[in-house]
Structures are given as structure tokens and as C-alpha cells.
Scaffold this active site. Structure first.
Site, PDB file in Angstrom:
ATOM      1  N   ASP A 520       0.861  -1.184   0.000  1.00  0.00           N
ATOM      2  CA  ASP A 520       0.000   0.000   0.000  1.00  0.00           C
ATOM      3  C   ASP A 520       0.905   1.245   0.000  1.00  0.00           C
ATOM      4  O   ASP A 520       2.133   1.124   0.076  1.00  0.00           O
ATOM      5  CB  ASP A 520      -0.863  -0.059   1.267  1.00  0.00           C
ATOM      6  N   GLU A 523       2.435   5.249  -3.828  1.00  0.00           N
ATOM      7  CA  GLU A 523       2.361   6.307  -4.878  1.00  0.00           C
ATOM      8  C   GLU A 523       3.687   7.042  -5.042  1.00  0.00           C
ATOM      9  O   GLU A 523       3.962   7.502  -6.155  1.00  0.00           O
ATOM     10  CB  GLU A 523       1.236   7.288  -4.532  1.00  0.00           C
ATOM     11  N   ASP A 596      -9.469   4.797  -1.136  1.00  0.00           N
ATOM     12  CA  ASP A 596     -10.265   5.141   0.042  1.00  0.00           C
ATOM     13  C   ASP A 596     -11.636   5.725  -0.282  1.00  0.00           C
ATOM     14  O   ASP A 596     -11.875   6.921  -0.157  1.00  0.00           O
ATOM     15  CB  ASP A 596      -9.463   6.102   0.909  1.00  0.00           C
TER      16      ASP A 596
END
Ligand code: NAG
Ligand code: NAG
Length: 918
Positions: A520, A523, A596
């Protein structure tokens, strides 16, 4: 998951006091608009000038004497027209490739040759080349045979290329423009509007005051300075799709499937679509703002024709879209890197996807379990918690395949460790799960706690495998989940190897064969960083600035994890990895989810077009958190989200730490039974899902097929994004995305008969048909002409069904009276299928005869596996739309054909047809 940094809390508190519930502005201004991104502003200004200044001329002039053609490549030199400057030279090439695509590349001569001086900055001189870094070289094969110059005069060069020289390229010299034609019709034009741009090298001493307002030499956003050691270096190009009113792709956005016009008050999109991977908190629905992943691939579709382009660039990129009555013009601009575009002329979507995915990578055939249902939450807090959830699934009789642990299973967010108080015996927990064929997936992020006593941190720092700050020397240090952190530099190949090695059983203590990985925050997310990400002037191995590689960071992280996991299991077993960030090609390595979401109807609705778009653009193993990451959905939304969830290719329940517990039985009856039924549908259809994943793996076609792909000639369907087909199965799904309704209109594009999946009621005729949709029952239709393969026994996990018999649903076409279907299966875990160890069958029904054909291209290579599956039988055949007392079954095997008759019961069912598939 996302950060809620201190700043945000303050912001939220203030805004909460002012306008409770109106949150958009608060978070929106944490991310740049195009006007706040200097290079975007500069390129957009060019577009405005082109529009309003009648004297506008492009910046480049072709040196016609430079044009050459040899061995499948056109080369030439463009000169930039700047007063008082001479010799601003930009060599370009147009290469014709064996897959029928074309590649346009442009760079600045000085930078290619290293003839530049960036003072003392630790950056390299050349522009970043995605294809080279991404190791696509072996897949780029220039066609030296077929391309042929047909015209070369003072005005233009025409080359015919591709199969039967069906394609042509016309290079116009003045103004410089490249047309791509198929069967003599212009499909795609580069530089029609003369927006081609590549900012040339300038020494810092030449900066002017005017440059300041355009953010050329340094730029601040959110009070964070970007030092821009190389000054302005953006590039841009307009790309027009002639005769195409619909374009698709360029994920990841929560927008419509058919992309909207930008800078347009009607669509409400004032900004271009943006590609810049960010950790975006409670993102806006129906917006061109960037999200977690970026794939610069765009497809244009018109009746029976598909073309596309791949903009091979990993820097911040914006895309403006303008449409007129018949065509779409797009304008692409990126902050740095080379100009490198691949052009695909179809003509079919399959041609397009085969070529594009042949370049960037085909979607992984994932392990079977990963297509089942995943149960996640931030956080399952202890081994007891995991045990309880696992046991309750058995008690309530619901299947699931993997339970997931979010960040708090670790010791103080030190990845590759376990919290000793809450997870003292991870291997026992894994064994217990394994006894039911179940897995565990744990999170491990690329930010590493800066702690000299933590072995990962120690090895990382000692080896110098960290990303560096703008000095190029000091570690890039910032906040993330563990507090003070450093980041793994995946642009260092040794660093990649090292990160991959952490997954080995001896390094990651407590792990075992049924443990899989979730990367996760890749980015990368950086708390308090610009746009919650890394500073663009941070430095990676080899002297690349973060700005050059930003959208590729997550991909390289995943590639490193993937290779580490393959190694962990000695190259025998297929890894499963979930990633949040992605780039073109990440589909070959991992699944993704859309981040999210809020547990609201709006976000729920938005998830569908996002997942469809991800699929179209090459990230098909995708899904959204069921039933929204934040918030506490009411029972209606909860059930409706499971209804759609069973049709997300990646199907996982997940929830934020502040939400109420919501395992699928917690809403009580009647909802628990509804969800049990829905999970049942997912598991019954697993053979169809797996076959579909295999088709995607082989061809690049998406798993979920939007209307425009299923019916390429039906214009009404080109902007429909609230229904879809599952692969080639003939299943048409129309999810309920609104509250308080119990029926819906499904759109039928053809004259075929469709059968209600639940009661086989017929629907006939083109147009909209109202179908019932009480809560718990998602409308599913089976198109006539298809044979569906299912396994009707629901077990605790998908792997436990591997020896179960099949059921065939034969839904005949009202036009032809026939039907066909496919089945692919293999062991679901290993790479043996790459050596032929799989079963591939085509099943057809016509005139009362059911034929089962072996479609394995090399049946002998799969014989051992097939022998081991000899017990696999069809236990039931259900005939839909057929009125016959008996049918004939014919099995075509290596050893010949056998056939026999079977009796059909009055309800259309054949029990015990005595049919073995092997
Ligand atoms: C955006 O729209 C405005 C108003 O129509 C126009 O003045 C401007 O030139 C447009 N910008 C671009 C980049 O097309
Ligand atoms: C992963 O990395 C290896 C080694 O650099 C490379 O050969 C391969 O092409 C990469 N795969 C993808 C999908 O990027």
C-alpha cells in the site's frame, strides 16, 4: 488507507465549524490544479494561443533535407524557431513495429548528447525513457520487411505498413504533422493543432523575471519548494482521433467511462484529466483529479472500429479533451522525460488490446484463491480476532478465501515483523487457516521506520538503498505510518533485489506458503509531502529526479515484490500481490483496488465506471472496498455493495479503523442470508471467472466488458457505464446503484433472447426492459447462445472445490438454436500451466447435439495434468430455451470421438449425463 495528518485535523475542525458536511474544498486544495502546476499552465497557454491567435504557428520547423527512411524507421530533425537562437535541434523517429503499431519519438539533441550543464546538481543530463527503464525493449520489434515508402516529395512522405500494407503514415512537412490511416481513412493525427512542445535546455543564468510566474526554475506548492535543478523541460503534443466521438481509458479517475470534455462548463471539468499518483483522501466523485494509479493509454471507439495510443511517460501528465460533432482532439503534456508515443490502428478492440498489452505486459493469471472473496479490515487486532472471524465464517456457512491484516499487526509499524503481544504465533494461525484452504494477506509498505535497531531499516541504510533528498546525498526523510521514515529506492536494481529478498521465509519470520502480500502507500504516500507525496526534486539511483519517475515508483515496488515472492517459492508458485499504485504493465504482477472510498451511494456508484475504466486501460484485476472504506453504510447500501462486489474482478471487504465492525453477518437477518446467497453466486461462477481471467491473460481483453466492447456497432451503448458483461460468458449484469428501488431497466443491444439468471424468464427485443431487483438480488441475464460452466457446491474456500463436478447452463440462441462456451482450468496455484498443464475445452450445442472439444493447442503437453483430473465430471446440464426429450453428447478426445444419448427431464434438466471432461 490514508493519513489524517495534524494539518488536516485542524483544517477539518475549522471547516466543520463553518459548513458541516461540506468537505470538498478542504481537501481539494491539497492537490494542484493545472494552473498551480507551472508546466501545465505553460502548455495550456499554448493551446489557448493556438485557439485565439490567428498568427499562431507551431514552434517547430522540419528540416526537409534531414528526412530518411531505412529498415522500418523514418528519421528527421525538427528545428525550434526561437528568435536569436540557432541550432535548437530535435531529432525524431517514426518506427513501424511488427505488431502493426507505430512509435513516434522526439528528444533534444543537446540532451541526448550530454551537452548541458546543470551547475552542481546531482541530476543526469538525459531525459528519462520509460520503455528503456521498464525493460520493454525486447518487446519492441521494428518491422524491417513490410513498411514501404509510397510517396516522397517536397511536401510529404507516405509510408504504407502493417498487414497487407493496410495502414499508412503521412508525414506532412509544413506545418509538421503526422497522419495515420487505415484503408485510406485518416484515424489519428499527431500535431494537427501544432501544440507539439519540448522545452529546450537553458542554463540557469538565462532565467528571466517573466519565467517566475510560469514556475520554470522553481515553484512552490503548499509552501513546499520544488528546486527544479534542470529548469523547464516539459513536453506536449496534441493527438486527434478523427471520426471518434468517444474516448476511454487514462485511469485512474472517478469519472465516466466515456471520457468527458475538459475546460468545459457543461461537463463541469475545468481542469484536464490528470495522471499523477497520489494518496487522495475521500476523493471527489465525477472529477478528472488524479488518484492512486496512472496508465497513459487511451482508446477511441466508433462503430466497429477501435484505435488507441500509449503515451510512454511516467512524469506528471495532464490531458485535455475537446470534442466537436464528429471527432475528439486530445492534448497531452508531461513535466519531463522523452516524448514517446505508440499508435495503434486496430481495427478491432482485440487487435488493439493484443498489441498494447503485448508491449506493456499481459495481465497475470492469478492464483485461483485470489478470485474468491477477501475479508479485510483495519484492523484484525489479534490472533484471537482472526480465529473468531474465521470460525464465524464456518458457523454462518459463508465461503471466503483470505483474511487480511492491515498495518497494526506489526511491531510498531515495522514491516516484516509481528506485534509480539497480539500475533505471537503467526505460523499457527496460518496453519489453522490452511486447514480450510484459506490464506492470509498482510500489508507491507515501502516507507521504512527510521530506527537503527530495526533490521530492515539497518540493512536499508547500511546498503544505501534509500531515496535521497534534493542534495542527492542525504536520505530522503519524512513522516509516514511509522513516524520518521525513509523510502526504498526501487530504481536501484540492487535495492529491488534486497527488498525482494525480505519476503523469503528466513527473513520474514512467521510467514508461510499461504501468506500473501499487500503493498500500500506506494504512490508513494508521504505525510506532509507535496500533495501527500514525495518531493519532485528528490533523487533516485542513477541521478533521476523523482519527477521523472513518479508514476512508475509503485510499479517498480511491485515488480520487486513480485520477483521476491516468486523466489520465495522457488519459482514454482504464483504470487498474489495487491497494490494501490500502478502504471502501464502493473497488471502483469498484481491486483489493485480503487483506494479510500466513502461508504456512500455516490462513491458506490462511482466505483463502477472506475473499475470498468481500469479494465479497459489494462488494469482489469481491480475492485473497490465493499462496502466503502469510510463510514457505516446502512443495510440497504451494505447489501447492494455486496451485489456489485461479487462482480468486481477483485472482491474484498475492507473498512477504516473508525468504522463499526461489519463482517458480512453483522447486519443480521434478512441481510445475512442475502449476502450468503451473493457469495454463493460468486463461488458458483468461479470456473467462469477463472476462464475469463485466462482469456484476459492471453489477449489483453478486459475482464468486465462494457457495452461498447460487447456490442461494438451499437452507438447507444457507447456511453453506457452502469451495466457490463462478464468476459465472453454472456452474463449481463445491471447493478442497482440507487437507494429505494426494487426494479431497474436493463439495456439490450441486440435481437437475441436473454434469460433471467434466477428463473430463466425470457427477455426479447432491443431496447430497455424492466427487470425485478429486490434487495439481495442483483439483475443478471444470460444471453442466448452461451453455455455457462459453474460449480454448484459451496465450500469453505475456492481451493476446496477443485475436484468438484460441474454444471452446464445451456442457453440457446433464439436465432440459431445453438450455444457455445469455454472452460479453462489448471491447478490454480503453480506456474505449470506455462508448460501446458491445463485443460481447455470448447462446448457447443446445436440441433440437439452437445459437443465437447479439446482446445488445448498441445494436448500432449497437458496430458499428465489431464490424467490427474480424470474424475472431473459434469453432474448436471440445464437446458434453457430448448424443448427436447433427449440430446446426444459427443466427446472429442485425443483417442477419438465417443457419443451417447441422454434423457432430458420435463424441467429441462439432465441429471447425471455421464460426461467426464477429460
Ligand atoms: C478554456 O476555456 C476558456 C473559455 O472558453 C478559453 O478562453 C481558454 O482558451 C480555454 N483553454 C484551453 C486550454 O483550451
Ligand atoms: C520486472 O523487472 C525485471 C528485471 O528488471 C524486468 O526484466 C521485467 O520486465 C520487469 N517486469 C515488469 C512487468 O515490469
Amino acid at each position: 488507507m490514508n493519513l489524517v495528518s495534524f494539518k488536516w485535523i485542524i483544517q477539518w475542525a475549522i471547516i466543520g465549524l463553518l459548513v458541516i458536511g461540506h468537505s470538498e474544498a478542504a481537501f481539494r486544495h491539497s492537490f494542484r490544479t493545472s494552473a498551480q502546476d507551472g508546466f501545465a499552465k505553460r502548455n495550456r497557454q499554448l493551446a489557448t494561443e493556438q485557439k485565439y491567435n490567428p498568427n499562431y504557428k507551431g514552434q517547430f520547423q522540419l528540416d526537409t533535407s534531414s528526412i530518411t527512411f531505412s529498415d522500418g524507421v523514418v528519421s528527421g530533425i525538427l528545428k525550434k524557431q526561437i528568435p536569436e537562437k540557432v541550432d535548437l535541434l530535435f531529432p525524431f523517429t517514426v518506427s513501424f513495429l511488427q505488431d502493426g503499431s507505430t512509435r513516434f519519438q522526439l528528444d533534444e539533441k543537446r540532451r541526448l548528447e550530454g551537452d548541458v550543464d546543470y551547475d552542481d546538481a546531482k541530476v543526469r543530463m538525459d531525459r528519462f525513457d520509460v520503455a528503456q527503464y521498464h525493460d520493454l525493449g525486447s518487446r519492441i520489434n521494428v518491422d524491417t520487411e513490410r513498411p514501404e515508402v509510397k510517396i516522397h516529395n517536397k511536401k510529404l512522405l507516405k509510408v504504407d505498413y502493417g498487414n497487407d500494407q493496410r495502414f499508412s503514415m503521412i508525414l506532412h512537412f509544413q506545418p509538421f504533422m503526422i497522419e495515420f490511416l487505415r484503408d485510406d481513412t485518416v484515424e489519428i493525427v499527431l500535431n494537427q493543432r501544432q501544440l507539439l512542445n519540448m522545452e529546450h535546455y537553458r542554463p540557469r543564468a538565462e532565467r528571466t523575471r517573466e519565467d517566475e510566474s510560469l514556475g520554470m526554475w522553481e515553484e512552490k506548492f503548499d509552501n513546499i519548494l520544488d528546486s527544479k535543478p534542470r529548469g523547464p523541460e516539459s513536453l506536449g503534443l496534441d493527438i486527434s482521433f478523427i471520426g471518434y466521438k468517444h474516448v476511454y481509458g487514462i485511469p485512474e479517475h472517478t469519472s465516466s467511462l466515456s471520457l468527458k470534455e475538459t475546460n468545459n462548463s457543461e461537463t463541469g471539468y475545468t481542469d484536464p484529466y490528470r495522471l499523477y499518483n497520489v494518496d487522495i483522501f475521500e476523493y471527489e466523485v465525477d472529477s478528472p483529479m488524479s488518484q492512486y494509479g496512472a496508465i497513459p493509454f487511451m482508446q477511441a471507439h466508433k462503430v466497429n472500429s477501435d484505435v488507441g495510443i500509449f503515451w510512454s511517460n511516467a512524469a506528471a501528465t495532464w490531458i485535455d479533451i475537446e470534442k466537436d460533432s464528429s471527432s475528439t482532439s486530445t492534448h497531452w503534456y508531461s513535466e519531463s522525460g522523452k516524448l514517446d508515443v505508440f499508435i495503434y490502428l486496430g481495427p478491432t478492440a482485440l487487435d488493439l488490446y493484443e498489441a498494447y498489452s503485448g508491449l506493456t505486459g499481459r495481465t497475470q493469471l492469478p492464483p485461483l484463491f485470489s478470485i474468491g472473496y477477501h475479508q479485510c479490515r483495519w484492523n484484525y487486532f489479534s490472533e484471537e480476532d482472526v480465529q473468531n472471524v474465521d470460525n464465524t465464517f464456518n458457523e454462518v456457512d459463508m465461503p471466503y478465501d483470505a483474511i487480511w491484516l492491515d498495518i497494526d499487526y506489526t511491531s510498531g509499524r515495522r514491516y516484516f515483523t509481528w506485534d509480539e503481544a497480539t500475533f505471537p504465533h503467526p505460523q499457527e494461525t496460518l496453519k489453522k487457516l490452511d486447514s480450510n484452504g484459506r490464506k492470509m494477506v498482510v500489508i507491507l509498505d515501502p516507507h521504512i521506520k527510521n530506527d537503527p535497531n530495526y533490521f530492515v531499516s539497518k540493512e536499508l541504510l547500511e546498503n544505501g538503498f534509500t531515496v535521497k533528498d534534493s542534495s542527492g546525498v542525504e536520505n530522503y526523510n519524512a513522516e509516514c505510518w511509522p513516524g520518521d521514515s525513509v523510502w526504498v529506492d526501487f530504481f536501484n536494481m540492487e535495492g529491488q533485489e534486497w527488498w525482494g529478498s525480505l519476503y523469503s521465509y528466513d527473513k520474514f519470520k512467521g510467514s508461510d506458503k499461504n501468506l500473501f502480500i499487500w503493498n500500500d502507500m506506494n504512490e508513494p504516500s508521504v505525510f506532509k509531502g507535496p500533495e501527500t507525496s514525495m518531493h519532485r526534486d528528490a533523487i533516485h539511483h542513477g541521478g533521476w529526479e523523482h519527477r521523472d519517475i513518479h508514476n512508475l515508483y509503485g510499479h517498480e515496488c511491485i515488480n520487486s515484490t513480485y520477483r521476491g515472492m516468486v523466489k520465495r517459492d522457488n519459482g514454482v508458485l504464483r504470487p498474489f500481490i495487491l497494490t494501490r499504485s500502478f502504471f502501464a504493465g502493473t497488471n502483469a504482477l498484481a491486483a489493485s483496488w480503487i483506494g479510500d472510498t466513502l461508504g456512500t451511494w455516490e462513491h458506490f456508484r462511482g466505483s463502477l465506471a472506475t473499475v470498468l475504466t481500469n479494465g479497459v486501460a489494462g488494469m482489469p484485476f481491480s475492485g473497490a472496498d465493499v462496502a466503502g472504506f469510510f463510514g457505516n453504510p446502512d443495510p440497504e447500501l451494505f447489501v447492494r455493495w455486496y451485489e456489485l462486489g461479487i462482480f468486481y474482478p477483485f472482491f474484498r471487504a475492507h473498512a477504516h479503523i473508525d468504522t463499526k465492525r461489519r463482517e458480512p453477518w453483522l447486519y443480521g437477518e434478512p441481510y445475512t442470508s442475502m449476502i450468503r446467497n451473493l457469495l454463493g453466486i460468486r463461488y458458483r461462477l468461479l470456473p467462469t471467472w477463472y476462464t475469463t481471467f485466462h482469456t484476459t491473460h492471453m489477449t489483453g481483453l478486459p475482464i468486465l466488458r462494457p457495452q461498447f466492447l460487447a456490442h461494438p456497432a451499437d452507438e447507444i451503448g457507447f456511453d453506457i457505464d452502469n451495466q457490463f458483461y462478464l468476459g465472453d460468458s454472456g452474463l449481463l449484469i445491471k447493478p442497482i446503484l440507487e437507494p429505494s428501488i426494487d426494479k431497474t431497466a436493463v439495456y439490450i443491444a441486440d435481437d437475441e433472447t436473454y434469460y433471467d439468471f434466477y428463473d430463466f424468464n425470457e427477455i426479447n427485443g432491443k431496447g430497455h426492459h424492466v427487470v425485478p431487483a429486490p434487495l439481495g438480488k442483483i439483475p443478471i441475464l444470460l444471453r442466448g447462445g452461451n453455455i455457462l460452466v459453474t460449480r454448484e457446491r459451496i465450500r469453505r474456500a475456492s481451493e476446496l472445490t477443485i475436484n468438484d463436478p460441474f454444471t452446464l447452463y445451456i442457453a440457446v440462441s433464439s436465432k440459431t438454436g445453438s450455444a457455445t462456451g469455454d472452460l479453462y482450468m489448471d491447478d490454480g496455484t503453480s506456474f505449470d500451466y506455462t508448460k501446458g498443464a491445463y485443460i481447455s475445452r470448447k462446448i457447443t450445442f446445436k440441433d440437439g447435439v452437445l459437443d465437447v472439444l479439446d482446445t488445448h493447442p498441445h494436448p500432449q503437453s497437458g496430458i499428465r495434468y489431464a490424467e490427474s483430473m480424470k474424475h472431473l465430471k459434469v453432474e448436471r446440464i440445464i437446458l434453457i430455451g430448448v424443448n427436447q426429450q433427449k440430446i446426444k453428447i459427443r466427446k472429442h478426445g485425443i483417442s477419438g470421438v465417443s457419443s451417447w444419448d441422454v434423457k432430458v427431464d420435463t424441467d429441462g434438466v439432465i441429471k447425471k449425463p455421464d460426461l467426464y471432461l477429460v
